[in-house]
Design an enzyme around this catalytic site. Structure first.
Site, PDB file in Angstrom:
ATOM      1  N   SER A  45      97.381  51.061  15.494  1.00  0.00           N
ATOM      2  CA  SER A  45      96.368  51.057  14.504  1.00  0.00           C
ATOM      3  C   SER A  45      95.170  50.444  14.788  1.00  0.00           C
ATOM      4  O   SER A  45      94.390  50.602  15.848  1.00  0.00           O
ATOM      5  CB  SER A  45      97.072  51.527  13.435  1.00  0.00           C
ATOM      6  OG  SER A  45      96.174  51.965  12.150  1.00  0.00           O
ATOM      7  N   ASP A 206     100.178  57.832  13.468  1.00  0.00           N
ATOM      8  CA  ASP A 206      99.883  56.313  13.420  1.00  0.00           C
ATOM      9  C   ASP A 206     101.004  55.496  13.794  1.00  0.00           C
ATOM     10  O   ASP A 206     102.069  55.849  13.601  1.00  0.00           O
ATOM     11  CB  ASP A 206      99.207  55.872  11.925  1.00  0.00           C
ATOM     12  CG  ASP A 206      98.945  54.432  12.269  1.00  0.00           C
ATOM     13  OD1 ASP A 206      99.543  53.652  12.611  1.00  0.00           O
ATOM     14  OD2 ASP A 206      97.930  54.199  11.617  1.00  0.00           O
TER      15      ASP A 206
END
Length: 332
Positions: A45, A206
């Site tokens: 991320s 993610d």
């Protein structure tokens, strides 16, 4: 790269944490000023964003400390990039209505196009477009950068570019910005990435859903001690920061709160084993939320300073040979 005992080479693992990732930049700056050169970088991320830019700087032969100026060029408010209709509704105070429709029909409130465009342009200026640009011919792992994404179609963690071959794709030919965009697809906040492959379409979100801090990714499995340390940069105090507290009201708010909770507490307890704690730099992120896209310039400066301070404090007592001599040092 020099692998002698006095070498300042290091690998980095960067934890995800949304806008708090700016603190990672401060820590990278401090490590660079201490003389460390970065060989391999892994991130999830926000850690994938910082890691990709850092890998680009190393590839271009530029100072890693330039990453501070580059990070400041990211306009956090523009990360909330609703579509054209969404922007119109937001202007008349109906943004929450469109957010709900986006969740229902597009699987995410924001499109993520601004981030993808910013990263594509930034990396291009550093001579990086595809993962082939970041290949390490003298390294069995093959690439300077590895980013984490979660394939919810196959229900597995994917390490890009390492796992592209499992999808029938040539890792060298895949775009770095596409992989990082997938790694940053916080569920419900950003639309997921659809990866079309010869073996079907996979939906990527993610990486923090499955591994927000992949500290063991570069560890050797052959029992031989590592040539240099792997430092982990963690966006939390030594004891996990107290969660950001806000009222939760309505289905959209609940969905976003659930996503943020997942990002904060996804990893197994193994990351808190002593051998990993000893090589982790803990950064106090001052109570900033991972999804505070309205972060002020003052808060940005505070996060940078917090990262720099944490890394400087860590290095004051760090000794690689001492770490190797500890139980499970070298994590064989």
């Amino acid at each position: 790269m020099d692998s002698s005992p006095d070498s300042r080479a290091a690998d980095l693992v960067l934890e995800g944490g949304g806008v708090k990732g700016l603190a990672l930049v401060g820590a990278v700056q401090s490590l660079s000023r201490a003389g460390y050169a970065f060989h391999r970088i892994a991130g999830t991320s926000a850690g994938a964003i910082v890691g990709s830019v850092l890998a680009g700087l190393v590839h271009a032969g530029e100072s890693p400390e330039r990453i501070v100026d580059i990070a400041r060029s990211l306009e956090y408010a523009r990360l909330r990039d609703r579509g054209r209709v969404g922007r119109v509704f937001a202007k008349v105070g109906l943004g929450s209505v469109v957010d709900g429709l986006s969740l229902a029909f597009e699987d995410g409130v924001f499109e993520g196009e601004y981030l993808h465009g910013w990263l594509t342009s930034t990396l291009a200026e550093l001579g990086v477009r595809k993962f082939g640009d970041l290949r390490l011919d003298d390294d069995p792992h093959g690439y300077r950068l590895v980013v984490m994404a979660s394939d919810v179609s196959r229900q597995r963690l994917v390490r890009l570019p390492w796992d592209y071959a499992d999808y029938g794709l040539d890792p060298d030919e895949q775009l770095v910005a596409d992989a990082v965009r997938a790694s940053t697809s916080i569920p419900f906040f950003f639309e997921p990435v659809s990866m079309r492959t010869p073996r079907g379409v996979s939906t990527l979100v993610d990486g923090g859903v499955l591994s927000n801090f992949p500290i063991t990714i570069f560890d050797r499995a052959d029992g031989i001690q590592p040539r240099w340390p792997t430092f982990g940069l963690r966006l939390s105090a030594r004891e996990r920061d107290l969660p950001h507290t806000e009222p939760v009201a309505g289905p959209v708010s609940l969905a976003l709160a659930v996503a943020e909770a997942m990002m904060e507490a996804c990893d197994a307890r193994h990351i808190d084993e002593p051998v990993h704690l000893a090589r982790s730099i803990f950064i106090d992120t001052l109570g900033v939320s991972a999804v505070d896209f309205g972060i002020t310039e003052e808060q940005q400066a505070q996060l940078l300073a917090a990262g720099e301070k944490a890394a400087t404090r860590f290095l004051a007592s760090w000794n690689f040979q001492d770490w190797l001599s500890k139980p499970r040092g070298g994590v064989q």
